[in-house]
Design an enzyme around this catalytic site. Structure first.
Site, PDB file in Angstrom:
ATOM      1  N   HIS A  55       0.831  -1.194   0.000  1.00  0.00           N
ATOM      2  CA  HIS A  55       0.000   0.000   0.000  1.00  0.00           C
ATOM      3  C   HIS A  55       0.872   1.253   0.000  1.00  0.00           C
ATOM      4  CE1 HIS A  55       0.392  -1.065   4.403  1.00  0.00           C
ATOM      5  NE2 HIS A  55       0.941   0.125   4.342  1.00  0.00           N
TER       6      HIS A  55
HETATM    7  P1  TYD Z   1      -1.925  -2.994   7.841  1.00  0.00           P
HETATM    8  O1  TYD Z   1      -1.164  -1.723   7.896  1.00  0.00           O
HETATM    9  O2  TYD Z   1      -3.117  -3.053   6.945  1.00  0.00           O
HETATM   10  O3  TYD Z   1      -0.927  -4.168   7.499  1.00  0.00           O
HETATM   11  P2  TYD Z   1      -0.556  -4.821   6.090  1.00  0.00           P
HETATM   12  O4  TYD Z   1      -0.658  -3.733   5.060  1.00  0.00           O
HETATM   13  O5  TYD Z   1       0.815  -5.356   6.273  1.00  0.00           O
HETATM   14  O6  TYD Z   1      -1.550  -5.911   5.876  1.00  0.00           O
HETATM   15  O7  TYD Z   1      -2.379  -3.381   9.318  1.00  0.00           O
HETATM   16  C1  TYD Z   1      -2.973  -4.610   9.626  1.00  0.00           C
HETATM   17  C2  TYD Z   1      -4.011  -4.404  10.726  1.00  0.00           C
HETATM   18  O8  TYD Z   1      -3.427  -3.810  11.874  1.00  0.00           O
HETATM   19  C3  TYD Z   1      -5.158  -3.511  10.298  1.00  0.00           C
HETATM   20  O9  TYD Z   1      -6.360  -4.116  10.741  1.00  0.00           O
HETATM   21  C4  TYD Z   1      -4.986  -2.246  11.050  1.00  0.00           C
HETATM   22  C5  TYD Z   1      -4.132  -2.619  12.242  1.00  0.00           C
HETATM   23  N1  TYD Z   1      -3.158  -1.559  12.575  1.00  0.00           N
HETATM   24  C6  TYD Z   1      -3.403  -0.762  13.671  1.00  0.00           C
HETATM   25  O10 TYD Z   1      -4.420  -0.896  14.382  1.00  0.00           O
HETATM   26  N2  TYD Z   1      -2.496   0.225  13.982  1.00  0.00           N
HETATM   27  C7  TYD Z   1      -1.380   0.432  13.227  1.00  0.00           C
HETATM   28  O11 TYD Z   1      -0.568   1.340  13.548  1.00  0.00           O
HETATM   29  C8  TYD Z   1      -1.143  -0.403  12.085  1.00  0.00           C
HETATM   30  C9  TYD Z   1       0.070  -0.220  11.218  1.00  0.00           C
HETATM   31  C10 TYD Z   1      -2.069  -1.391  11.799  1.00  0.00           C
END
Ligand code: TYD
Length: 141
Positions: A55
């Protein structure tokens, strides 16, 4: 201001290493990074060879450090793409806002430390690569 703009690109920041027979030590403080730290999180227990985080962010700048193990980070600023392997915990990869990034090829037991310039906000995410390229083309990102 001009020099700030020139510095707004993906790059490795050398954190330095305080060498010690008892074990080495590296430090990140506010002045180490080109942004004010708002949040730190870490990614771990990724099955070997798997990927995370395809992303871009509208606003958030970040640095990524391989605290243990190794992985690759694919980055694309809309014009240039590159893949950087992280495996040294005294090197931080700076990724400015508006950059597509994908963490891939995690070695088993790796830990990716991410330090970000904004609190978590799902609205800051761009999760579709074609949409990202479109925003870049239209200079909205
Ligand atoms: P995400 O950034 O979407 O991870 P990836 O792109 O690697 O799959 O995050 C995964 C989950 O964690 C999403 O449900 C949101 C949560 N999250 C938080 O609550 N706080 C944060 O600071 C981050 C980075 C993610």
């Amino acid at each position: 201001m001009a020099s700030k703009k020139r510095n707004n690109h993906v790059r490795i920041i050398n954190l330095g290493k305080i060498r010690d027979k008892r074990g080495n030590l590296s430090v990140v403080e506010g002045s180490t990074l080109p942004f004010k730290i708002a949040r730190t999180y870490w990614i771990y227990d990724v099955p070997g060879g798997k990927d995370r985080g395809g992303h871009a962010y509208h606003c958030s700048h970040e640095v990524i450090i391989a605290l243990s193990g190794s992985f690759e980070v694919y980055v694309n600023d809309g014009i240039r793409e590159q893949t950087i392997r992280l495996e040294q915990c005294d090197k931080a990869l700076y990724i400015p806002a508006g950059t597509w990034r994908h963490l891939c090829k995690f070695a088993t037991n790796s830990t990716a430390l991410v330090i970000a310039s904004t609190p978590y906000s799902p609205r800051d995410y761009i999760r579709n690569f074609d949409h990202f390229i479109e925003l870049k083309r239209e200079k909205k990102l």
